[in-house]
Design a protein around this motif. Structure first.
Motif, PDB file in Angstrom:
ATOM      1  N   ASP A  57      83.850  41.831   6.039  1.00  0.00           N
ATOM      2  CA  ASP A  57      82.899  42.915   6.253  1.00  0.00           C
ATOM      3  C   ASP A  57      83.585  44.213   6.676  1.00  0.00           C
ATOM      4  OD1 ASP A  57      81.044  41.005   5.649  1.00  0.00           O
ATOM      5  OD2 ASP A  57      80.233  40.803   7.678  1.00  0.00           O
ATOM      6  N   ARG A  90      79.637  41.106   1.273  1.00  0.00           N
ATOM      7  CA  ARG A  90      78.258  40.749   1.654  1.00  0.00           C
ATOM      8  C   ARG A  90      77.349  41.960   1.795  1.00  0.00           C
ATOM      9  NH1 ARG A  90      82.150  36.577   2.290  1.00  0.00           N
ATOM     10  NH2 ARG A  90      81.032  34.687   1.688  1.00  0.00           N
ATOM     11  N   GLU A 127      73.511  32.147  -0.334  1.00  0.00           N
ATOM     12  CA  GLU A 127      73.818  32.836   0.917  1.00  0.00           C
ATOM     13  C   GLU A 127      72.593  33.567   1.474  1.00  0.00           C
ATOM     14  OE1 GLU A 127      78.541  33.690   1.239  1.00  0.00           O
ATOM     15  OE2 GLU A 127      77.279  35.384   0.614  1.00  0.00           O
ATOM     16  N   GLU A 128      71.711  34.044   0.581  1.00  0.00           N
ATOM     17  CA  GLU A 128      70.574  34.863   1.021  1.00  0.00           C
ATOM     18  C   GLU A 128      69.266  34.073   1.099  1.00  0.00           C
ATOM     19  OE1 GLU A 128      70.335  38.256  -1.486  1.00  0.00           O
ATOM     20  OE2 GLU A 128      72.210  39.142  -0.768  1.00  0.00           O
ATOM     21  N   VAL A 152      73.583  38.440   5.449  1.00  0.00           N
ATOM     22  CA  VAL A 152      73.781  36.996   5.459  1.00  0.00           C
ATOM     23  C   VAL A 152      74.198  36.525   6.850  1.00  0.00           C
ATOM     24  CG1 VAL A 152      75.045  35.079   4.405  1.00  0.00           C
ATOM     25  CG2 VAL A 152      74.469  37.107   3.042  1.00  0.00           C
ATOM     26  N   LEU A 175      77.242  31.529   5.208  1.00  0.00           N
ATOM     27  CA  LEU A 175      78.349  32.065   4.422  1.00  0.00           C
ATOM     28  C   LEU A 175      79.013  30.963   3.605  1.00  0.00           C
ATOM     29  CD1 LEU A 175      80.044  34.401   7.069  1.00  0.00           C
ATOM     30  CD2 LEU A 175      78.701  35.115   5.089  1.00  0.00           C
TER      31      LEU A 175
END
Length: 508
Positions: free
Chosen positions: A360, A410, A448-449, A462, A467
């Protein structure tokens, strides 16, 4: 003063003398009775003995083979060679190999098979497990493939004729055939065989690429070495045996590239050594219980990042020169290198942390990857307005990077831009079957979502427990499968907890 224009009278070629020449008062000797066979023998006798290196050929050449073989050899020389060279045209594909196909029977039969298969691909008639085989075309391709193998084996029986470059060239053509056919396992076997031949030669003789086509040939296998790693096979450690082809960039000195080929080859070296480091670190950090990264590995990571920084500075300086001066014939070439550079830097910086959240921190790098990828897709669409036709490139320069970005970025909007670029890229690259990887990437995002699917897209952040760390498509496939088995690996109970592995069959 009036000007005088001379009108040339064309000979009518009648025997023993033509009417045109008789009317104009010219003496005409008529047409010679020499047969094609005599002409052929005269040309052969007059022609100098050819070496392996490409050279300007001013002699008339009667191309061997049947009419069908000659057609597909010509198709290879005019269209396939350009496609296989991709964004980086080379003497090997555009000059040396077409010349060699005219005088080496094993190469000629392999080239005819590749040309025929490439034509099928451009016409949307590629052989696949779910469609019936085109009998006539399939039989010709198979016939040429078998002839190439028989001729190659005969040549191998004479060590004086079978040099390393001929073995690697034949290997490259077999790789082309299997990649076009979608036979992943066979293609990887040929790649690995070529790498083993090259590795032995490098260890025994410490040879380096002296000629341009040698360099192209060796660099092709260095790039395929990276592709094998992406598909689950181990990297060949060339950096230990081929220092001339894998130079270390001095971080405290200015580095210069004369052309884009030098920049590409250098980035291949850095990516190979970086990926070797990443794999070594993952063997420690991905095991349960998790191992620690050593100080030596941290120092190695810093050194590799410094080299990548030096590469980027030299690359930026090179791009200030005119495109023609530095050999950029296709605007997609530098864009593909930018994609690969930012992926290498991001992965290398993040690999010492098992926590996927570490990625990230690198949204700016992902933005650079996606922006460059989108421009490649746009340029590819302009290059081929008929989007129903899919390009085939032997090297995988863009697809793996976009796919990797979707896995690890992400940011909900940014990763969807990467997915759209992957979906719209009208190309197959090497071992990468685009439809399969699009299906896996889309399912990756869905899994993931799952917990935030009810939210607007821009708010779908997420959770750590959802993950996914890795998605492995069933390796060693003989041909693309639909549905395709895929293994998703998660750590729902934290980075130090055991793996949660889930198999799914994905359709595309």
């Amino acid at each position: 003063m009036s000007s005088v224009r001379l009108r040339h009278v064309k000979c009518g070629e009648e025997k023993p003398g033509c009417s045109q020449c008789a009317r104009s008062g010219r003496k005409c000797d008529g047409y010679t009775d020499a047969s094609q066979n005599q002409l052929h023998h005269a040309l052969v006798k007059a022609a100098p003995r050819q070496g392996w290196s490409p050279r300007p050929d001013r002699n008339i050449v009667l191309v061997p083979g049947t009419r069908e073989e000659r057609h597909y050899v010509q198709f290879f020389c005019t269209q396939t060679a350009h496609a296989l060279s991709g964004f980086f045209p080379s003497d090997f594909w555009n000059q040396f190999l077409p010349q060699l196909s005219h005088r080496n029977p094993a190469v000629r039969h392999a080239v005819a098979a590749v040309g025929a298969l490439h034509q099928c691909q451009l016409q949307g008639r590629l052989i696949s497990p779910s469609t019936p085989r085109s009998t006539e075309n399939h039989e010709f391709i198979l016939q040429q493939y078998n002839k190439a193998i028989r001729q190659f084996l005969q040549q191998m029986g004479n060590p004086a004729d079978m040099k390393i470059d001929m073995m690697l060239i034949q290997c490259v053509l077999f790789i082309c055939l299997e990649m076009l056919n979608g036979n992943t396992k066979q293609a990887m076997d040929h790649v690995q065989g070529g790498l083993q031949i090259l590795s032995r030669q490098l260890q025994d003789q410490q040879i380096a690429a002296q000629r341009s086509f040698d360099r192209d040939l060796f660099q092709f296998f260095y790039r395929q070495n990276i592709q094998l790693s992406y598909f689950g096979r181990r990297l060949m450690p060339f950096m230990d045996t081929a220092s001339k082809d894998f130079p270390v960039l001095p971080p405290n000195e200015n580095v210069f590239f004369d052309n884009i080929d030098q920049a590409r080859d250098c980035l291949t070296s850095l990516t190979t050594r970086g990926l070797s480091f990443i794999r070594a670190v993952q063997e420690r950090t991905w095991r349960v219980p998790r191992g620690q990264v050593s100080e030596q590995q941290l120092d190695q990571q810093s050194a590799l990042l410094a080299e990548l920084k030096a590469w980027f500075s030299a690359f930026e300086a090179m791009q200030k020169k005119s495109a023609r001066t530095i050999g950029i014939l296709d605007p997609r070439a530098p864009l593909s290198l930018l994609c690969q550079y930012y992926a290498a830097v991001t992965w290398l910086r993040s690999c010492t942390f098992l926590d996927e959240r570490n990625f990230d921190r690198f949204y700016p790098n992902f933005e650079k990857i996606v922006s460059a990828g989108e421009r490649v897709v746009q340029a590819s669409a302009q290059d081929e307005p008929n989007l129903s036709t899919e390009h085939f490139f032997l090297d995988a320069d863009v697809l793996p990077v976009l796919y990797w970005a979707i896995m690890h970025c992400r940011h909900p909007i940014l990763r969807r831009r990467a997915l759209t670029a992957l979906e719209n890229y009208p190309a197959r690259e090497g071992l990468w079957e685009r439809r399969t990887h699009v299906a896996v990437a889309r399912r990756y995002i869905e899994l993931e979502e799952t917990a935030v699917a009810h939210l607007p897209v821009e708010q779908r952040l997420v959770a750590e427990r959802n993950l996914i760390y890795d998605a492995a498509i069933l390796p060693e496939m003989e041909a693309p499968l639909n549905p395709c088995p895929v293994l998703f690996r998660l750590k729902p109970d934290g980075p130090d907890a055991p793996w949660d592995e889930r198999w799914e069959n994905l359709s595309w």
